[in-house]
Design a protein around this motif. Structure first.
Motif, PDB file in Angstrom:
ATOM      1  N   ASN A 119       0.822  -1.209   0.000  1.00 49.47           N
ATOM      2  CA  ASN A 119       0.000   0.000   0.000  1.00 49.47           C
ATOM      3  C   ASN A 119       0.856   1.260   0.000  1.00 49.47           C
ATOM      4  O   ASN A 119       0.518   2.252  -0.657  1.00 49.47           O
ATOM      5  CB  ASN A 119      -0.926   0.002   1.219  1.00 49.47           C
ATOM      6  CG  ASN A 119      -2.217  -0.751   0.987  1.00 49.47           C
ATOM      7  OD1 ASN A 119      -2.704  -0.829  -0.148  1.00 49.47           O
ATOM      8  ND2 ASN A 119      -2.785  -1.308   2.033  1.00 49.47           N
ATOM      9  N   ALA A 120       1.956   1.231   0.745  1.00 51.06           N
ATOM     10  CA  ALA A 120       2.852   2.388   0.769  1.00 51.06           C
ATOM     11  C   ALA A 120       3.412   2.665  -0.624  1.00 51.06           C
ATOM     12  O   ALA A 120       3.480   3.817  -1.071  1.00 51.06           O
ATOM     13  CB  ALA A 120       3.983   2.148   1.764  1.00 51.06           C
ATOM     14  N   ALA A 121       3.803   1.600  -1.326  1.00 46.71           N
ATOM     15  CA  ALA A 121       4.326   1.766  -2.689  1.00 46.71           C
ATOM     16  C   ALA A 121       3.240   2.259  -3.634  1.00 46.71           C
ATOM     17  O   ALA A 121       3.509   3.079  -4.525  1.00 46.71           O
ATOM     18  CB  ALA A 121       4.907   0.446  -3.186  1.00 46.71           C
ATOM     19  N   ILE A 122       2.024   1.781  -3.458  1.00 51.83           N
ATOM     20  CA  ILE A 122       0.901   2.242  -4.294  1.00 51.83           C
ATOM     21  C   ILE A 122       0.661   3.731  -4.073  1.00 51.83           C
ATOM     22  O   ILE A 122       0.547   4.518  -5.034  1.00 51.83           O
ATOM     23  CB  ILE A 122      -0.381   1.452  -3.973  1.00 51.83           C
ATOM     24  CG1 ILE A 122      -0.218  -0.024  -4.348  1.00 51.83           C
ATOM     25  CG2 ILE A 122      -1.583   2.061  -4.711  1.00 51.83           C
ATOM     26  CD1 ILE A 122      -1.304  -0.917  -3.774  1.00 51.83           C
ATOM     27  N   ALA A 180      -5.499   0.265  -6.985  1.00 48.66           N
ATOM     28  CA  ALA A 180      -4.612  -0.693  -7.639  1.00 48.66           C
ATOM     29  C   ALA A 180      -5.364  -1.953  -8.031  1.00 48.66           C
ATOM     30  O   ALA A 180      -6.357  -2.331  -7.407  1.00 48.66           O
ATOM     31  CB  ALA A 180      -3.456  -1.047  -6.717  1.00 48.66           C
ATOM     32  N   GLN A 181      -4.859  -2.623  -9.076  1.00 44.46           N
ATOM     33  CA  GLN A 181      -5.322  -3.956  -9.441  1.00 44.46           C
ATOM     34  C   GLN A 181      -4.293  -4.970  -8.942  1.00 44.46           C
ATOM     35  O   GLN A 181      -3.115  -4.650  -8.794  1.00 44.46           O
ATOM     36  CB  GLN A 181      -5.461  -4.077 -10.956  1.00 44.46           C
ATOM     37  CG  GLN A 181      -6.466  -3.117 -11.564  1.00 44.46           C
ATOM     38  CD  GLN A 181      -6.540  -3.283 -13.068  1.00 44.46           C
ATOM     39  OE1 GLN A 181      -7.042  -4.288 -13.581  1.00 44.46           O
ATOM     40  NE2 GLN A 181      -5.999  -2.305 -13.785  1.00 44.46           N
ATOM     41  N   ARG A 184       7.277   7.620  -4.584  1.00 41.32           N
ATOM     42  CA  ARG A 184       6.924   8.915  -5.179  1.00 41.32           C
ATOM     43  C   ARG A 184       8.123   9.514  -5.901  1.00 41.32           C
ATOM     44  O   ARG A 184       8.019   9.987  -7.044  1.00 41.32           O
ATOM     45  CB  ARG A 184       6.444   9.877  -4.094  1.00 41.32           C
ATOM     46  CG  ARG A 184       5.971  11.235  -4.631  1.00 41.32           C
ATOM     47  CD  ARG A 184       5.997  12.294  -3.570  1.00 41.32           C
ATOM     48  NE  ARG A 184       7.341  12.527  -3.066  1.00 41.32           N
ATOM     49  CZ  ARG A 184       8.277  13.214  -3.719  1.00 41.32           C
ATOM     50  NH1 ARG A 184       8.018  13.733  -4.914  1.00 41.32           N
ATOM     51  NH2 ARG A 184       9.475  13.371  -3.181  1.00 41.32           N
ATOM     52  N   ALA A 185       9.291   9.467  -5.248  1.00 40.19           N
ATOM     53  CA  ALA A 185      10.478  10.094  -5.811  1.00 40.19           C
ATOM     54  C   ALA A 185      10.996   9.380  -7.051  1.00 40.19           C
ATOM     55  O   ALA A 185      11.620  10.000  -7.919  1.00 40.19           O
ATOM     56  CB  ALA A 185      11.571  10.155  -4.746  1.00 40.19           C
ATOM     57  N   ALA A 186      10.760   8.078  -7.145  1.00 39.17           N
ATOM     58  CA  ALA A 186      11.304   7.305  -8.269  1.00 39.17           C
ATOM     59  C   ALA A 186      10.604   7.611  -9.581  1.00 39.17           C
ATOM     60  O   ALA A 186      11.219   7.533 -10.655  1.00 39.17           O
ATOM     61  CB  ALA A 186      11.198   5.808  -7.959  1.00 39.17           C
ATOM     62  N   PHE A 194       1.159   6.704  -7.008  1.00 37.22           N
ATOM     63  CA  PHE A 194       0.109   7.636  -7.449  1.00 37.22           C
ATOM     64  C   PHE A 194       0.469   9.077  -7.110  1.00 37.22           C
ATOM     65  O   PHE A 194       0.204   9.996  -7.905  1.00 37.22           O
ATOM     66  CB  PHE A 194      -1.234   7.254  -6.837  1.00 37.22           C
ATOM     67  CG  PHE A 194      -1.937   6.134  -7.564  1.00 37.22           C
ATOM     68  CD1 PHE A 194      -2.360   6.302  -8.879  1.00 37.22           C
ATOM     69  CD2 PHE A 194      -2.181   4.917  -6.955  1.00 37.22           C
ATOM     70  CE1 PHE A 194      -3.010   5.282  -9.568  1.00 37.22           C
ATOM     71  CE2 PHE A 194      -2.824   3.891  -7.628  1.00 37.22           C
ATOM     72  CZ  PHE A 194      -3.237   4.077  -8.939  1.00 37.22           C
ATOM     73  N   ALA A 195       1.087   9.301  -5.949  1.00 37.38           N
ATOM     74  CA  ALA A 195       1.499  10.661  -5.587  1.00 37.38           C
ATOM     75  C   ALA A 195       2.551  11.187  -6.553  1.00 37.38           C
ATOM     76  O   ALA A 195       2.627  12.396  -6.796  1.00 37.38           O
ATOM     77  CB  ALA A 195       2.040  10.679  -4.163  1.00 37.38           C
TER      78      ALA A 195
END
Length: 272
Positions: free
Chosen positions: A40-43, A75-76, A200-202, A47-48
């Protein structure tokens, strides 16, 4: 921009013992919740950062670990097996980058719960002479689709091993390994905060990354944990025996090579 998030469990903050990775005990239930939180953190971070679509690949064990009712609904999710592309399923859906979340170091390294695909059967996997772990194998598979790895999270051994393979990718250290089942871990909430920020930064730098490619023809050398496993695997007609516990085979692509490795992994359950 479409992002594929491939999620494993051994590199998740707080996970340090095999009981936490296997279904059927309370420690696994807690660990799969931490795994879901890191996904969830990566999702959220993706999106951010400007992602328009996110696919999450549940990539551990039986590929049915994520708590889907707790997953970010934007997310899917790809869940269940078998799959031709294994831990990288979804990359064929016109993705722009891959995030590797909760990954671990390769077999025989000093990382937490280090292994390559199948700890029972595989001691090492080499492709064209280079030893690869799961990140390298599946990162090269993504590279065949022209998709780079932009983010990776796991312990310090995993990051040190993998960083040269994916230059420019952001690494998030969730714990420091002090043995196969010993680590100093971040709190899960802290790990999630770092993963979200890195995700987000990537994203803005994805276009600057080069996919990791291993050019064919491909030769795979597989060392098994026991000679009996090599006996079994060499029932496959195109496997060549090198010595008691080593065999080799050719493949026309990483897609084919990974499929063969996963078939061998499934075969090994005959000897458990």
């Amino acid at each position: 921009m479409k992002i594929l998030i491939s999620t494993d469990i051994e590199g998740v903050a707080g996970v340090t013992h095999v009981e936490q990775t296997r279904n059927g005990n309370p420690e696994y239930e807690r660990a799969r919740a931490w795994m879901t939180d890191e996904a969830n953190a990566a999702i959220r971070g993706a999106f951010a950062g400007g992602a328009t679509e996110v696919i999450v690949n549940d990539s551990h064990g039986g590929f049915r670990n994520l708590l889907l009712d707790r997953l970010d609904p934007r997310a899917q999710t790809i869940t269940g097996k078998p799959r031709y592309l294994g831990m990288m399923a979804g990359v064929e859906q016109d993705c722009d980058a891959v995030y590797l979340i909760g990954y671990h170091a390769r077999s025989q390294s000093t990382g937490v719960l280090a292994h390559t695909i199948n700890s029972f059967a595989f001691r090492s996997v080499r492709v064209n002479g280079a030893e690869l772990g799961e990140a390298g194998l599946y990162g090269a598979l993504a590279g065949e689709f022209g998709v780079p790895v932009a983010l990776m999270s796991g312990d310090d051994v995993f990051l040190a091993e993998t960083a040269p393979t994916f230059p420019g990718a952001i690494g998030v250290e969730t714990k420091r390994a002090y043995g196969n089942t010993v680590c100093t871990s971040l709190a899960p909430s802290r790990a999630c905060a770092l993963i979200e920020e890195a995700a987000r930064a990537a994203l803005p730098h994805v276009r600057d990354l080069q996919p990791y490619a291993i050019h064919g023809p491909l030769e795979c050398e597989l060392t098994t944990q026991t000679p009996g496993q090599a006996d079994l695997f060499c029932q496959w007609p195109d496997m060549q025996r090198v010595d008691g516990s080593t065999l080799c085979f050719s493949a026309e692509s990483m897609r084919s090579l990974v499929r063969k490795l996963n078939c061998l992994s499934a075969m090994s359950f005959m000897l458990r």
